[in-house]
Design a protein around this motif. Structure first.
Motif, PDB file in Angstrom:
ATOM      1  N   ASP A   1     191.108  30.365  47.274  1.00  0.00           N
ATOM      2  CA  ASP A   1     191.030  31.767  47.712  1.00  0.00           C
ATOM      3  C   ASP A   1     191.459  32.738  46.623  1.00  0.00           C
ATOM      4  OD1 ASP A   1     193.744  31.285  47.784  1.00  0.00           O
ATOM      5  OD2 ASP A   1     193.964  31.578  49.932  1.00  0.00           O
ATOM      6  N   SER A   2     191.886  32.214  45.470  1.00  0.00           N
ATOM      7  CA  SER A   2     192.122  33.087  44.320  1.00  0.00           C
ATOM      8  C   SER A   2     190.816  33.608  43.739  1.00  0.00           C
ATOM      9  CB  SER A   2     192.890  32.331  43.225  1.00  0.00           C
ATOM     10  OG  SER A   2     194.155  31.903  43.676  1.00  0.00           O
ATOM     11  N   LEU A   3     189.697  32.988  44.113  1.00  0.00           N
ATOM     12  CA  LEU A   3     188.384  33.379  43.622  1.00  0.00           C
ATOM     13  C   LEU A   3     187.621  34.180  44.672  1.00  0.00           C
ATOM     14  CD1 LEU A   3     187.173  30.044  41.971  1.00  0.00           C
ATOM     15  CD2 LEU A   3     187.374  32.229  40.795  1.00  0.00           C
ATOM     16  N   PRO A   4     186.738  35.100  44.248  1.00  0.00           N
ATOM     17  CA  PRO A   4     185.839  35.743  45.208  1.00  0.00           C
ATOM     18  C   PRO A   4     184.994  34.691  45.927  1.00  0.00           C
ATOM     19  CG  PRO A   4     185.784  36.862  43.085  1.00  0.00           C
ATOM     20  CD  PRO A   4     186.575  35.602  42.883  1.00  0.00           C
ATOM     21  N   VAL A   5     184.581  34.982  47.140  1.00  0.00           N
ATOM     22  CA  VAL A   5     183.895  33.999  47.973  1.00  0.00           C
ATOM     23  C   VAL A   5     182.712  33.376  47.256  1.00  0.00           C
ATOM     24  CG1 VAL A   5     182.593  33.676  50.109  1.00  0.00           C
ATOM     25  CG2 VAL A   5     184.666  35.090  50.111  1.00  0.00           C
ATOM     26  N   GLY A   6     181.873  34.178  46.604  1.00  0.00           N
ATOM     27  CA  GLY A   6     180.678  33.655  45.966  1.00  0.00           C
ATOM     28  C   GLY A   6     180.922  32.802  44.744  1.00  0.00           C
ATOM     29  N   GLN A   7     182.164  32.776  44.238  1.00  0.00           N
ATOM     30  CA  GLN A   7     182.472  32.018  43.027  1.00  0.00           C
ATOM     31  C   GLN A   7     183.347  30.799  43.301  1.00  0.00           C
ATOM     32  OE1 GLN A   7     184.031  34.687  39.964  1.00  0.00           O
ATOM     33  NE2 GLN A   7     182.775  36.364  40.730  1.00  0.00           N
TER      34      GLN A   7
ATOM     35  N   CYS B   1     204.224  44.111  45.740  1.00  0.00           N
ATOM     36  CA  CYS B   1     203.931  43.133  44.704  1.00  0.00           C
ATOM     37  C   CYS B   1     202.519  42.587  44.905  1.00  0.00           C
ATOM     38  CB  CYS B   1     204.949  41.991  44.729  1.00  0.00           C
ATOM     39  SG  CYS B   1     204.952  41.029  46.264  1.00  0.00           S
ATOM     40  N   SER B   2     202.042  41.833  43.952  1.00  0.00           N
ATOM     41  CA  SER B   2     200.742  41.180  44.060  1.00  0.00           C
ATOM     42  C   SER B   2     200.803  40.036  45.061  1.00  0.00           C
ATOM     43  CB  SER B   2     200.333  40.640  42.685  1.00  0.00           C
ATOM     44  OG  SER B   2     199.386  39.609  42.798  1.00  0.00           O
ATOM     45  N   SER B   3     199.684  39.747  45.698  1.00  0.00           N
ATOM     46  CA  SER B   3     199.625  38.613  46.617  1.00  0.00           C
ATOM     47  C   SER B   3     199.809  37.284  45.892  1.00  0.00           C
ATOM     48  CB  SER B   3     198.288  38.600  47.369  1.00  0.00           C
ATOM     49  OG  SER B   3     197.198  38.480  46.467  1.00  0.00           O
ATOM     50  N   GLU B   4     199.648  37.266  44.567  1.00  0.00           N
ATOM     51  CA  GLU B   4     199.869  36.061  43.768  1.00  0.00           C
ATOM     52  C   GLU B   4     201.247  36.047  43.104  1.00  0.00           C
ATOM     53  OE1 GLU B   4     198.044  33.379  43.307  1.00  0.00           O
ATOM     54  OE2 GLU B   4     196.154  33.948  44.260  1.00  0.00           O
TER      55      GLU B   4
ATOM     56  N   GLY C   1     197.297  34.174  34.526  1.00  0.00           N
ATOM     57  CA  GLY C   1     197.000  34.101  33.108  1.00  0.00           C
ATOM     58  C   GLY C   1     196.441  35.353  32.485  1.00  0.00           C
ATOM     59  N   THR C   2     196.294  36.419  33.266  1.00  0.00           N
ATOM     60  CA  THR C   2     195.831  37.692  32.727  1.00  0.00           C
ATOM     61  C   THR C   2     197.026  38.513  32.260  1.00  0.00           C
ATOM     62  OG1 THR C   2     195.805  38.526  34.996  1.00  0.00           O
ATOM     63  CG2 THR C   2     193.719  37.760  34.083  1.00  0.00           C
ATOM     64  N   VAL C   3     196.763  39.613  31.575  1.00  0.00           N
ATOM     65  CA  VAL C   3     197.856  40.422  31.045  1.00  0.00           C
ATOM     66  C   VAL C   3     197.628  41.898  31.343  1.00  0.00           C
ATOM     67  CG1 VAL C   3     198.467  38.798  29.218  1.00  0.00           C
ATOM     68  CG2 VAL C   3     196.782  40.573  28.750  1.00  0.00           C
ATOM     69  N   TYR C   4     198.734  42.604  31.505  1.00  0.00           N
ATOM     70  CA  TYR C   4     198.703  44.064  31.579  1.00  0.00           C
ATOM     71  C   TYR C   4     198.989  44.623  30.196  1.00  0.00           C
ATOM     72  CZ  TYR C   4     199.487  43.762  36.712  1.00  0.00           C
ATOM     73  OH  TYR C   4     199.401  43.507  38.050  1.00  0.00           O
ATOM     74  N   ARG C   5     198.217  45.618  29.802  1.00  0.00           N
ATOM     75  CA  ARG C   5     198.514  46.381  28.600  1.00  0.00           C
ATOM     76  C   ARG C   5     199.334  47.613  28.971  1.00  0.00           C
ATOM     77  NH1 ARG C   5     194.546  43.082  27.587  1.00  0.00           N
ATOM     78  NH2 ARG C   5     194.247  42.385  25.417  1.00  0.00           N
ATOM     79  N   PRO C   6     199.939  48.290  27.989  1.00  0.00           N
ATOM     80  CA  PRO C   6     200.803  49.426  28.332  1.00  0.00           C
ATOM     81  C   PRO C   6     200.131  50.451  29.234  1.00  0.00           C
ATOM     82  CG  PRO C   6     201.169  48.817  26.054  1.00  0.00           C
ATOM     83  CD  PRO C   6     200.029  47.963  26.530  1.00  0.00           C
ATOM     84  N   ALA C   7     198.867  50.774  28.967  1.00  0.00           N
ATOM     85  CA  ALA C   7     198.173  51.763  29.807  1.00  0.00           C
ATOM     86  C   ALA C   7     198.003  51.257  31.232  1.00  0.00           C
ATOM     87  CB  ALA C   7     196.813  52.105  29.199  1.00  0.00           C
ATOM     88  N   ASP C   8     197.785  49.943  31.386  1.00  0.00           N
ATOM     89  CA  ASP C   8     197.659  49.360  32.726  1.00  0.00           C
ATOM     90  C   ASP C   8     198.969  49.522  33.493  1.00  0.00           C
ATOM     91  OD1 ASP C   8     195.113  48.396  32.004  1.00  0.00           O
ATOM     92  OD2 ASP C   8     195.971  46.517  31.250  1.00  0.00           O
ATOM     93  N   ILE C   9     200.068  49.237  32.809  1.00  0.00           N
ATOM     94  CA  ILE C   9     201.377  49.327  33.463  1.00  0.00           C
ATOM     95  C   ILE C   9     201.686  50.777  33.820  1.00  0.00           C
ATOM     96  CG2 ILE C   9     203.850  48.914  33.170  1.00  0.00           C
ATOM     97  CD1 ILE C   9     203.093  46.632  31.240  1.00  0.00           C
TER      98      ILE C   9
ATOM     99  N   GLN D   1     194.893  41.741  44.661  1.00  0.00           N
ATOM    100  CA  GLN D   1     194.907  41.625  43.204  1.00  0.00           C
ATOM    101  C   GLN D   1     193.537  41.181  42.722  1.00  0.00           C
ATOM    102  OE1 GLN D   1     194.505  38.269  42.042  1.00  0.00           O
ATOM    103  NE2 GLN D   1     194.474  37.584  44.172  1.00  0.00           N
ATOM    104  N   VAL D   2     193.269  41.453  41.467  1.00  0.00           N
ATOM    105  CA  VAL D   2     192.040  41.005  40.829  1.00  0.00           C
ATOM    106  C   VAL D   2     192.449  40.140  39.648  1.00  0.00           C
ATOM    107  CG1 VAL D   2     189.922  41.680  39.645  1.00  0.00           C
ATOM    108  CG2 VAL D   2     190.804  43.089  41.529  1.00  0.00           C
TER     109      VAL D   2
END
Length: 348
Positions: free
Chosen positions: A313-319, A79-82, A145-153, A107-108
């Motif tokens: 920590d959900s964000l990349p270090v620089g952001q 599973c995702s870390s989130e 809050g992001t979504v997977y589309r059918p091709a992503d899944i 995860q991204v």
């Protein structure tokens, strides 16, 4: 200004009216009533195929019991870390399954990447001593809050299914994902390789209506017994069915999700235009993540607003937030108003 969670919103008038109607007279118990049978048929029509539908009280129950029905000794769930199953459910899947392990993958913005699934399958081969992967769990819309589309899944499920894993979908905010992607429920689930899902209604206007929807019953083990032992078999199942009937009638579930998503987009647009805040990442459903000045967070709360601070920590270090800044989560619902959104943005 209630942006803490869509769980804070009440039930819609349509759902409350349906509960009142279901309270009239007597009906057979344990799902043998006509309303439950009618709603099961509605789910089949929604997903364009025959399905099994198992009511539960909570999303945690749906997730943990659905995954537990796939369990085997030494089983591993990727599973995702989130993922909600690993960050918020107090080990429910491990408990209900008798000890399966959750393997959290990178995860991204909440989304798994196909190569990370492939790499994990390589690290945990079926004959390995650490355990045997038995399931891949996805969430749509994701916890960020992001979504997977059918091709992503399909890209994620293909290596999992090739390795013999079943695929579970946490659909706590499934309506928001359907609206955001424009894809059909069937295309976002079984047509893309999903075997079972947790279908949520509570976050999107129901009082307490959740269900395990099974597309591949041959993969499930003793789900009826597990639900009974977990205390999730409703005697008066018609009251859950009544909520789902009102939820699905006239496309209500998509209308309510569309409104929640639209309010979230208003927030995102205002945050993009603000010189006092910035989006943590672009989302598409009804959860918005933003970096705000700590003074703004304090002012919003002082004005009676509600929101949640979120781990940086959900964000990349620089952001990540700088000194005096905070990453927050803002969640809209069927009951959110444009006035609430405007008031919050005006404070920035």
């Amino acid at each position: 200004m209630n942006f803490a969670s869509d769980n804070w919103a009440g039930a819609t008038p349509e759902v409350m009216a349906a509960l009142g109607r279901a309270n009239d007279g007597f009906a057979p118990a344990y799902g043998n009533d006509a309303l439950t049978q009618r709603v099961t048929a509605r789910f089949a029509a929604l997903f364009e195929r025959e399905v099994e539908v198992w009511f539960t009280a909570t999303g945690t129950a749906s997730n943990s019991l659905g995954l537990a029905a796939l369990s085997r000794p030494g089983g591993l769930v990727l599973c995702s870390s989130e993922a909600h199953i690993t960050t918020d459910e107090w080990g429910a899947t491990e408990f209900q399954s008798g000890g399966m392990k959750l393997i959290a993958l990178p995860q991204v913005a909440g989304k798994l990447q196909p190569q990370d699934v492939v790499d994990a399958l390589g690290r945990y081969p079926a004959a390995g001593r650490f355990g045997t992967p038995v399931a891949l769990s996805l969430t749509n819309a994701t916890e960020l809050g992001t979504v997977y589309r059918p091709a992503d899944i399909a890209a994620l499920t293909a290596p999992a299914r090739a390795a013999g894993l079943a695929v579970h979908l946490d659909g706590a905010r499934f309506g928001n994902a359907v609206v955001a992607t424009g894809a059909s429920p069937a295309d976002l689930t079984w047509r893309s390789g999903v075997d079972l899902m947790s279908f949520g209604g509570t976050k999107n206007g129901c009082w307490a209506a959740e269900a395990i929807v099974v597309f591949a019953p041959d993969r499930m083990r003793d789900l009826a017994a597990r639900r009974q032992r977990a205390g999730q078999t409703f005697s008066k199942a018609r009251f859950v069915a009544a909520q789902f009937e009102a939820y699905l009638d006239d496309g209500n579930w998509l209308r309510w999700a569309r409104h929640a998503n639209a309010m979230a987009e208003r927030l995102r647009a205002g945050l993009r235009a603000s010189n006092r805040a910035r989006l943590g990442w672009e989302s598409e459903a009804n959860e918005v993540f933003a970096v705000l000045p700590g003074t703004s967070v304090a002012a919003i709360r002082a004005a009676g607003g509600s929101l949640h601070e979120w781990p940086a920590d959900s964000l990349p270090v620089g952001q990540r937030p700088e000194a005096g800044e905070t990453l927050v989560r803002l969640v809209t619902s069927w009951a959110s108003s444009a006035d609430e959104v405007g008031r919050l943005l005006s404070m920035l």
